[in-house]
Design an enzyme around this catalytic site. Structure first.
Site, short mmCIF file in Angstrom:
data_model
loop_
_atom_site.label_atom_id
_atom_site.label_comp_id
_atom_site.label_asym_id
_atom_site.label_seq_id
_atom_site.Cartn_x
_atom_site.Cartn_y
_atom_site.Cartn_z
N THR A 28 0.87 -1.18 0.00
CA THR A 28 0.00 0.00 0.00
C THR A 28 0.90 1.22 0.00
O THR A 28 1.64 1.47 0.96
CB THR A 28 -0.90 0.03 1.25
OG1 THR A 28 -1.65 -1.18 1.29
CG2 THR A 28 -1.85 1.22 1.21
N LYS A 34 0.44 5.11 8.07
CA LYS A 34 0.95 5.44 6.73
C LYS A 34 -0.21 5.48 5.72
O LYS A 34 -0.35 6.41 4.94
CB LYS A 34 2.00 4.39 6.36
CG LYS A 34 2.52 4.40 4.96
CD LYS A 34 2.18 3.19 4.11
CE LYS A 34 2.13 1.82 4.64
NZ LYS A 34 1.49 0.84 3.78
N LYS A 55 -7.57 1.68 -2.60
CA LYS A 55 -7.13 1.19 -1.28
C LYS A 55 -7.30 2.30 -0.23
O LYS A 55 -7.66 2.03 0.92
CB LYS A 55 -5.67 0.75 -1.38
CG LYS A 55 -5.02 0.33 -0.09
CD LYS A 55 -5.51 -1.01 0.46
CE LYS A 55 -4.89 -1.28 1.82
NZ LYS A 55 -5.16 -2.60 2.34
P1 NAP Z 1 5.54 -6.44 7.24
O1 NAP Z 1 5.20 -7.73 7.89
O2 NAP Z 1 6.15 -5.35 8.04
O3 NAP Z 1 6.54 -6.80 6.01
C1 NAP Z 1 7.13 -5.79 5.25
C2 NAP Z 1 8.03 -6.45 4.23
O4 NAP Z 1 8.61 -5.42 3.41
C3 NAP Z 1 9.19 -7.23 4.84
O5 NAP Z 1 9.46 -8.34 4.03
C4 NAP Z 1 10.32 -6.21 4.79
O6 NAP Z 1 11.61 -6.79 4.80
C5 NAP Z 1 10.03 -5.55 3.46
N1 NAP Z 1 10.63 -4.21 3.36
C6 NAP Z 1 10.27 -3.11 4.07
N2 NAP Z 1 11.05 -2.06 3.70
C7 NAP Z 1 11.90 -2.52 2.76
C8 NAP Z 1 12.93 -1.93 1.98
N3 NAP Z 1 13.26 -0.64 2.12
N4 NAP Z 1 13.59 -2.70 1.11
C9 NAP Z 1 13.27 -4.00 0.96
N5 NAP Z 1 12.31 -4.63 1.66
C10 NAP Z 1 11.62 -3.89 2.54
O7 NAP Z 1 4.30 -5.79 6.50
P2 NAP Z 1 2.98 -6.51 5.95
O8 NAP Z 1 1.96 -6.51 7.02
O9 NAP Z 1 3.36 -7.76 5.24
O10 NAP Z 1 2.51 -5.40 4.88
C11 NAP Z 1 3.13 -5.28 3.62
C12 NAP Z 1 2.34 -4.26 2.78
O11 NAP Z 1 1.00 -4.72 2.64
C13 NAP Z 1 2.25 -2.87 3.42
O12 NAP Z 1 2.29 -1.89 2.44
C14 NAP Z 1 0.91 -2.91 4.14
O13 NAP Z 1 0.39 -1.60 4.32
C15 NAP Z 1 0.10 -3.75 3.18
N6 NAP Z 1 -1.03 -4.49 3.78
C16 NAP Z 1 -0.92 -5.13 4.99
C17 NAP Z 1 -2.02 -5.82 5.51
C18 NAP Z 1 -1.95 -6.55 6.85
O14 NAP Z 1 -3.01 -6.93 7.37
N7 NAP Z 1 -0.77 -6.80 7.43
C19 NAP Z 1 -3.21 -5.85 4.80
C20 NAP Z 1 -3.30 -5.23 3.56
C21 NAP Z 1 -2.21 -4.55 3.06
P3 NAP Z 1 12.33 -7.21 6.20
O15 NAP Z 1 11.86 -8.60 6.48
O16 NAP Z 1 13.77 -7.12 5.91
O17 NAP Z 1 11.89 -6.21 7.24
#
Ligand code: NAP
Length: 289
Positions: free
Chosen positions: A98, A241, A173
């Protein structure tokens, strides 16, 4: 490995890991890369015939289609910049993070310079939706490019819609997140009041879920938030965010949203208080104060 497997995955977080797992089960996954390399190594160990790339560039050299699920604007843009020199005309990137519509458009422009396609495709349905392969996906970008990545997206989507040009998926979104913010405010506040009034929790959860107040958030998070469990789900900092993206779009559209204003105020307080919970339902702690 299936001869069709030509897809790479970047970002194995709470959402990315199970989504990439579905792609693997569909015989589509060739390689993964995660910034913290031990996660990609662990994923490759659990998913046979998957390469754990050591850099985004090596993944870009091997995969025709590349799906990403990272955190925010600058994360997406920095990963794409690092891959750019390795990308070839005809490759396609699909972003499930997102981010702002503006970031999606900037990335699409950079990729177009190398004749690489781009689809913004944020998701909704939470970690549970990702684990079940039942996400709803809102996409923007060229129609033909969108059609070409349907086999990959369908591995983890229950419903997918193409909404228009690049950035449309992210605009959709933002609309979704306005609604999620309002629902989280209402449910957390109502359950905090319910406890203050000493109403019986189990009976109340059943009643509330069965009538007009029922929602995904109440069903999936009601019981856990009452038990002070916030370990699985969507991090408050990530939601903040999203709310700020929504606020910018409201400003651009000359639109007043009291919901976004209240949710930003509350989630800023929650994050500033160092709220350790991994889920936005931790808002109930603030409502109890
Ligand atoms: P998360 O568990 O914090 O995972 C984030 C991922 O992105 C990790 O693999 C992280 O790597 C990687 N990352 C972050 N910054 C980076 C960078 N600068 N370079 C390379 N890799 C990077 O987050 P999530 O919950 O999976 O969410 C991921 C996305 O989906 C977000 O945009 C979020 O808003 C969206 N989303 C989340 C949900 C939910 O329920 N969780 C639902 C819908 C949408 P590391 O392992 O090295 O930290």
């Amino acid at each position: 490995m299936s001869t069709q497997a030509n897809t790479g995955w970047i970002g194995l977080g709470a959402m990315g890991w199970p989504m990439a797992g579905h792609l693997h089960a569909a015989g589509q996954l060739k390689a993964v890369w995660n910034r913290t390399l031990n996660k990609s190594a662990a994923f490759a160990e659990q998913h046979h015939d998957t390469l754990a790339a050591t850099t985004p560039e090596t993944l870009a050299e091997r995969c025709q289609v590349i799906m990403l699920c990272v955190s925010a604007d600058h994360d997406l843009e920095s990963v794409v910049e690092s891959m750019l020199p390795s990308l070839q005309p005809g490759q396609v990137l699909v972003d499930h993070s997102t981010v702002s519509p503006a970031a999606a458009r900037r990335v699409a422009e950079r990729l177009a310079e190398r004749e690489v396609g781009f689809i913004d495709a944020p998701v909704t349905g939470g970690v549970e939706g990702a684990v079940k392969g039942q996400l709803a996906i809102m996409a923007g970008g060229d129609w033909g490019t969108f059609q070409s990545v349907q086999p990959q997206i369908s591995a983890y989507a229950r419903v997918t819609h193409h909404l228009g040009h690049v950035g449309s998926g992210q605009a959709a979104k933002a609309v979704n997140q306005l609604m999620v913010g309002g629902i989280a405010e209402a449910v957390c506040e109502a359950l905090a009041l319910m406890d203050k009034l000493d109403l019986p929790r189990e009976h109340m959860l059943e009643l509330l879920s069965s009538g007009a107040a029922g929602s995904w958030f109440l069903e999936k998070r009601g019981r856990t938030m009452l038990a002070d469990e916030f370990d699985v789900g969507f991090a408050p900092a990530l939601f903040l965010k999203d709310l700020k993206i929504c606020r910018s779009l409201c400003e651009e559209a000359g639109f007043e949203s009291s919901v976004v204003h209240q949710a930003i105020t509350d989630y800023t307080t929650l994050v500033d208080q160092g709220e350790p919970g991994k889920d936005i339902s931790a808002l109930i702690r603030l409502k109890r104060q």
